[in-house]
Motif scaffolding. Structure first.
Motif, PDB file in Angstrom:
ATOM      1  N   PHE A   1     -44.348  17.854 -13.097  1.00 44.88           N
ATOM      2  CA  PHE A   1     -43.187  18.050 -13.634  1.00 44.88           C
ATOM      3  C   PHE A   1     -43.321  18.283 -15.120  1.00 44.88           C
ATOM      4  O   PHE A   1     -43.875  17.181 -15.893  1.00 44.88           O
ATOM      5  CB  PHE A   1     -42.096  17.427 -13.188  1.00 44.88           C
ATOM      6  CG  PHE A   1     -41.761  17.423 -11.692  1.00 44.88           C
ATOM      7  CD1 PHE A   1     -40.705  18.224 -10.939  1.00 44.88           C
ATOM      8  CD2 PHE A   1     -42.645  16.602 -10.842  1.00 44.88           C
ATOM      9  CE1 PHE A   1     -40.541  18.247  -9.735  1.00 44.88           C
ATOM     10  CE2 PHE A   1     -42.318  16.686  -9.438  1.00 44.88           C
ATOM     11  CZ  PHE A   1     -41.133  17.540  -8.961  1.00 44.88           C
ATOM     12  N   HIS A   2     -42.818  19.197 -15.766  1.00 46.57           N
ATOM     13  CA  HIS A   2     -42.776  19.429 -17.141  1.00 46.57           C
ATOM     14  C   HIS A   2     -41.372  19.924 -17.502  1.00 46.57           C
ATOM     15  O   HIS A   2     -40.821  20.739 -16.512  1.00 46.57           O
ATOM     16  CB  HIS A   2     -43.877  20.183 -17.695  1.00 46.57           C
ATOM     17  CG  HIS A   2     -43.910  20.112 -19.422  1.00 46.57           C
ATOM     18  ND1 HIS A   2     -43.401  21.144 -20.019  1.00 46.57           N
ATOM     19  CD2 HIS A   2     -44.349  19.144 -19.977  1.00 46.57           C
ATOM     20  CE1 HIS A   2     -43.560  20.716 -21.261  1.00 46.57           C
ATOM     21  NE2 HIS A   2     -44.163  19.622 -21.368  1.00 46.57           N
ATOM     22  N   CYS A   3     -40.698  19.567 -18.560  1.00 47.40           N
ATOM     23  CA  CYS A   3     -39.332  20.059 -18.690  1.00 47.40           C
ATOM     24  C   CYS A   3     -38.439  20.000 -17.665  1.00 47.40           C
ATOM     25  O   CYS A   3     -37.508  20.562 -17.567  1.00 47.40           O
ATOM     26  CB  CYS A   3     -39.444  21.623 -19.135  1.00 47.40           C
ATOM     27  SG  CYS A   3     -40.394  22.078 -20.590  1.00 47.40           S
TER      28      CYS A   3
ATOM     29  N   ARG B   1     -49.342  24.637 -20.058  1.00 47.49           N
ATOM     30  CA  ARG B   1     -50.263  24.925 -19.077  1.00 47.49           C
ATOM     31  C   ARG B   1     -51.378  23.698 -18.999  1.00 47.49           C
ATOM     32  O   ARG B   1     -51.566  23.018 -20.131  1.00 47.49           O
ATOM     33  CB  ARG B   1     -51.049  26.134 -19.278  1.00 47.49           C
ATOM     34  CG  ARG B   1     -50.546  27.461 -19.352  1.00 47.49           C
ATOM     35  CD  ARG B   1     -51.378  28.474 -19.708  1.00 47.49           C
ATOM     36  NE  ARG B   1     -50.954  29.622 -19.393  1.00 47.49           N
ATOM     37  CZ  ARG B   1     -51.323  30.937 -18.985  1.00 47.49           C
ATOM     38  NH1 ARG B   1     -52.670  30.792 -19.170  1.00 47.49           N
ATOM     39  NH2 ARG B   1     -50.894  31.830 -18.578  1.00 47.49           N
TER      40      ARG B   1
ATOM     41  N   LEU C   1     -45.220  14.746 -19.084  1.00 50.32           N
ATOM     42  CA  LEU C   1     -45.510  15.220 -17.891  1.00 50.32           C
ATOM     43  C   LEU C   1     -45.377  14.265 -17.161  1.00 50.32           C
ATOM     44  O   LEU C   1     -45.765  12.869 -17.391  1.00 50.32           O
ATOM     45  CB  LEU C   1     -46.994  15.559 -18.027  1.00 50.32           C
ATOM     46  CG  LEU C   1     -47.657  16.229 -16.950  1.00 50.32           C
ATOM     47  CD1 LEU C   1     -47.075  17.509 -16.486  1.00 50.32           C
ATOM     48  CD2 LEU C   1     -49.168  16.380 -17.090  1.00 50.32           C
TER      49      LEU C   1
ATOM     50  N   GLU D   1     -38.895  20.255 -14.467  1.00 53.09           N
ATOM     51  CA  GLU D   1     -39.165  21.336 -13.496  1.00 53.09           C
ATOM     52  C   GLU D   1     -40.722  21.025 -12.881  1.00 53.09           C
ATOM     53  O   GLU D   1     -41.378  20.977 -13.597  1.00 53.09           O
ATOM     54  CB  GLU D   1     -38.622  22.919 -13.828  1.00 53.09           C
ATOM     55  CG  GLU D   1     -37.311  23.130 -14.448  1.00 53.09           C
ATOM     56  CD  GLU D   1     -37.124  24.505 -14.628  1.00 53.09           C
ATOM     57  OE1 GLU D   1     -38.039  25.191 -14.405  1.00 53.09           O
ATOM     58  OE2 GLU D   1     -35.928  24.723 -15.414  1.00 53.09           O
TER      59      GLU D   1
ATOM     60  N   GLU E   1     -48.533  25.951 -14.580  1.00 50.56           N
ATOM     61  CA  GLU E   1     -47.813  26.141 -15.833  1.00 50.56           C
ATOM     62  C   GLU E   1     -46.459  26.080 -15.545  1.00 50.56           C
ATOM     63  O   GLU E   1     -45.888  26.077 -14.490  1.00 50.56           O
ATOM     64  CB  GLU E   1     -48.001  27.880 -15.887  1.00 50.56           C
ATOM     65  CG  GLU E   1     -47.482  28.566 -17.300  1.00 50.56           C
ATOM     66  CD  GLU E   1     -47.707  29.880 -17.385  1.00 50.56           C
ATOM     67  OE1 GLU E   1     -48.277  29.927 -18.436  1.00 50.56           O
ATOM     68  OE2 GLU E   1     -47.709  30.668 -16.274  1.00 50.56           O
ATOM     69  N   CYS E   2     -45.716  25.713 -16.633  1.00 52.48           N
ATOM     70  CA  CYS E   2     -44.291  25.556 -16.821  1.00 52.48           C
ATOM     71  C   CYS E   2     -43.548  26.689 -17.590  1.00 52.48           C
ATOM     72  O   CYS E   2     -44.263  27.572 -18.304  1.00 52.48           O
ATOM     73  CB  CYS E   2     -43.986  24.194 -17.668  1.00 52.48           C
ATOM     74  SG  CYS E   2     -42.478  23.667 -17.910  1.00 52.48           S
ATOM     75  N   ARG E   3     -42.450  26.757 -17.298  1.00 51.05           N
ATOM     76  CA  ARG E   3     -41.460  27.753 -17.734  1.00 51.05           C
ATOM     77  C   ARG E   3     -41.731  27.917 -19.255  1.00 51.05           C
ATOM     78  O   ARG E   3     -41.562  28.953 -19.761  1.00 51.05           O
ATOM     79  CB  ARG E   3     -39.979  27.763 -17.242  1.00 51.05           C
ATOM     80  CG  ARG E   3     -39.719  28.945 -16.438  1.00 51.05           C
ATOM     81  CD  ARG E   3     -38.210  28.772 -15.993  1.00 51.05           C
ATOM     82  NE  ARG E   3     -37.430  27.553 -16.402  1.00 51.05           N
ATOM     83  CZ  ARG E   3     -36.039  27.703 -16.647  1.00 51.05           C
ATOM     84  NH1 ARG E   3     -35.274  28.699 -16.478  1.00 51.05           N
ATOM     85  NH2 ARG E   3     -35.573  26.601 -17.394  1.00 51.05           N
ATOM     86  N   CYS E   4     -41.512  26.618 -19.749  1.00 48.49           N
ATOM     87  CA  CYS E   4     -41.659  26.829 -21.355  1.00 48.49           C
ATOM     88  C   CYS E   4     -43.148  27.316 -21.801  1.00 48.49           C
ATOM     89  O   CYS E   4     -43.155  27.511 -23.015  1.00 48.49           O
ATOM     90  CB  CYS E   4     -41.531  25.260 -21.833  1.00 48.49           C
ATOM     91  SG  CYS E   4     -42.782  24.070 -21.732  1.00 48.49           S
TER      92      CYS E   4
ATOM     93  N   MET F   1     -43.999  22.302 -12.072  1.00 50.20           N
ATOM     94  CA  MET F   1     -45.058  23.149 -12.586  1.00 50.20           C
ATOM     95  C   MET F   1     -45.773  24.081 -11.434  1.00 50.20           C
ATOM     96  O   MET F   1     -45.672  23.624 -10.074  1.00 50.20           O
ATOM     97  CB  MET F   1     -46.168  22.973 -13.237  1.00 50.20           C
ATOM     98  CG  MET F   1     -45.687  21.886 -14.552  1.00 50.20           C
ATOM     99  SD  MET F   1     -46.810  21.121 -15.630  1.00 50.20           S
ATOM    100  CE  MET F   1     -47.700  22.537 -16.082  1.00 50.20           C
TER     101      MET F   1
END
Length: 140
Positions: free
Chosen positions: A89-91, A135, A81, A93, A129-132, A95
């Motif tokens: 941002f996570h992955c 949360r 994170l 992208e 929440e991230c796309r993956c 959140m």
């Protein structure tokens, strides 16, 4: 061109190298937060917090923005994170906020029936929440 927001006698903040002081490398850095600095004379700098994954040593200091960008642009450098400019941002992208809720911070110390006279404290939270599917709840 001179920045109109910066007085002519403004001091230049000092930038430290973005590297671990123990292993003298930037190969294992895990960036955690990037914060903007007040307008200043000189090159673009940010306040950065990171850890060396090899040595497990944390750091926080001013760094040149181009050094931070170089670490961020490496393949596989985003391991968790990252907080950047008030966003998470996570992955790789940003959140997105999904919902809000109120959580009770009271946890009973017993499984027996408790009298109604106890006060409860509620904490309003927002969920990002991230796309993956990752949360996280933040205080509202």
């Amino acid at each position: 061109m001179k920045n109109p927001l910066v007085p002519g006698d403004a001091t230049r903040p000092h930038a430290e190298p973005l590297q671990c002081r123990q292993c003298r490398s930037d190969d294992h850095l895990d960036l955690e937060t990037i914060e903007s600095l007040e307008p200043h004379a000189g090159d673009l700098m940010v306040r950065v917090s990171y850890s060396c994954l090899a040595c497990e040593v944390p750091y926080t200091h001013n760094a040149a923005f181009h050094d931070v960008a170089a670490v961020l642009n490496r393949n596989g450098s985003a391991s968790g994170l990252l907080q950047f400019g008030g966003r998470y941002f996570h992955c790789g992208e940003p959140m997105q906020f999904t919902k809000s809720s109120a959580r009770s911070v009271y946890a009973p110390m017993t499984t027996e029936v408790v009298e109604d006279g106890l006060l409860e404290v509620y904490l309003k939270t927002r969920v990002i929440e991230c796309r993956c599917g990752f949360r996280m709840e933040l205080p509202a």
